[in-house]
Design an enzyme around this catalytic site. Structure first.
Site, mmCIF file in Angstrom:
data_model
loop_
_atom_site.group_PDB
_atom_site.id
_atom_site.type_symbol
_atom_site.label_atom_id
_atom_site.label_comp_id
_atom_site.label_asym_id
_atom_site.label_seq_id
_atom_site.Cartn_x
_atom_site.Cartn_y
_atom_site.Cartn_z
ATOM 1 C CB SER A 1 -0.932 0.002 1.218
ATOM 2 O OG SER A 1 -0.201 -0.109 2.422
ATOM 3 N N GLY B 1 -1.407 4.731 -4.613
ATOM 4 C CA GLY B 1 -2.044 3.495 -5.039
ATOM 5 C C GLY B 1 -1.527 2.244 -4.374
ATOM 6 N N GLY C 1 -0.477 4.630 -0.143
ATOM 7 C CA GLY C 1 -1.277 5.825 0.083
ATOM 8 C C GLY C 1 -1.971 6.302 -1.178
ATOM 9 N N GLY D 1 -5.311 1.479 5.582
ATOM 10 C CA GLY D 1 -4.652 0.208 5.321
ATOM 11 C C GLY D 1 -5.480 -0.977 5.794
ATOM 12 C CG ASP D 2 -6.401 -1.084 9.791
ATOM 13 O OD1 ASP D 2 -5.285 -1.619 9.638
ATOM 14 O OD2 ASP D 2 -6.630 -0.218 10.655
#
Length: 324
Positions: A232, A237, A234, A263-264
């Protein structure tokens, strides 16, 4: 290398393991002035932690989630009330003490400054009790999400042992952690890992800057035996590498309120997509759209499916045929 059967049936059953949950106290302010009184414009407090966030999003999507892990008995009601209200099956072990508090301050530039406090301490007896509970859940679950940090008293080597046992039972383990816990978990070769840019740099032992740096690091993990590597990045992408090839997603511009939990939300979107047997492109675009929408709010709260699908259409996907 242990063979993982790819012919998993479509399911909505998943176990989320949350070892170190938290009460998230998020405050919005103009700027942070160290050594001075800082006025909070508005705030929100809710049960959270990475595993709790993943479980909450999965339930909202339609998953049947069993959550296990540790909860401090002194403030367990804050969590059990949430579980009861949204339909998470609570299979957590209550431990002496309080679940920790994480304070997150978000300034006008959307920079997040975090203060993570220490909560309960777990013993080997409690850890062994939780391991038995996790292994018992393998009787009727194929997907296991291990997300978040570990509490004081929990040795990271337990993650290696648990992931190894789950792999030998042919379970799909989606793993998202950081620091020493990430290193131990990665060495057990979970089915999917989702480090962010900083976590992958730390794990690799060198600063990763360019796209090629991330690709090389991802391919190294693939060569070791991890089947799905998702990075990930941010607003830049998501990079997903497996033996079928390389996919890169770019989300549309969003009105960022808070990146906490993005992120979760991505992990939850990926897990749901795999369980529903979405195509690779659909899996990544759906998960990216879900994570992109999460930054427009404080906390994890699923938007309408219509809003997700509209955003999904605006996610750009780049495809490369070979990961090797």
């Amino acid at each position: 290398m242990i063979e993982i059967n790819s012919a998993f049936e479509k399911t909505n059953r998943v176990v989320v393991i949350s070892l170190n949950p938290a009460i998230d106290l998020t405050g919005m302010l103009d700027s942070i002035n160290l050594g001075h009184v800082n006025a909070i414009n508005n705030s929100e407090q809710h049960p959270a932690g990475k595993g709790i966030n993943v479980a909450s999003v999965l339930v909202s999507l339609g998953a049947a989630v069993t959550l296990t892990g540790f909860l401090g008995q002194d403030n367990a009601n804050d969590f059990t009330n949430l579980f009861n209200s949204i339909g998470i099956v609570d299979d957590c072990i209550k431990v002496p003490g309080s679940t920790r508090t994480n304070c997150k301050l978000v300034d006008s530039h959307n920079q997040v400054t975090e203060f993570n406090f220490q909560g309960f301490i777990v013993t080997e007896t409690l850890i062994e009790k939780l391991e038995k509970r996790v292994l018992a859940l393998t009787n009727n679950h194929d997907y296991f999400v291990i997300s978040g940090s570990v509490p004081p008293g929990f040795k990271e080597m337990y993650l290696f042992d648990w992931i190894t046992k789950l792999r030998k039972m042919n379970k799909r383990v989606l793993f998202d952690s950081s620091k020493d816990a990430l290193k131990q978990g990665m060495q057990a070769l979970p089915w999917l890992v989702k480090p962010n840019e900083h976590e992958l740099s730390s794990y690799s032992g060198k600063l990763l800057i360019h796209e090629q740096d991330y690709l090389i690091a991802a391919k190294n993990l693939l060569a070791q035996g991890i089947e799905q590597v998702v990075i990930s990045k941010g607003e830049k992408g998501v990079l997903w590498v497996n033996q079928e090839g390389i996919l890169i997603s770019i989300p549309p511009p969003m009105n960022i309120v808070s990146t906490v939990g993005a992120g979760d939300t991505l992990v939850a979107g990926l897990c749901w997509s795999f369980m529903q047997q979405f195509s690779r492109t659909e899996t990544l675009s759906f998960s990216t759209a879900l994570a992109a929408l999460s930054v427009t709010q404080v906390g994890v709260c699923l938007p309408s499916l219509e809003e997700i699908y509209v955003t999904q259409k605006s996610v750009a996907i780049k495809k490369f045929d070979r990961a090797g």
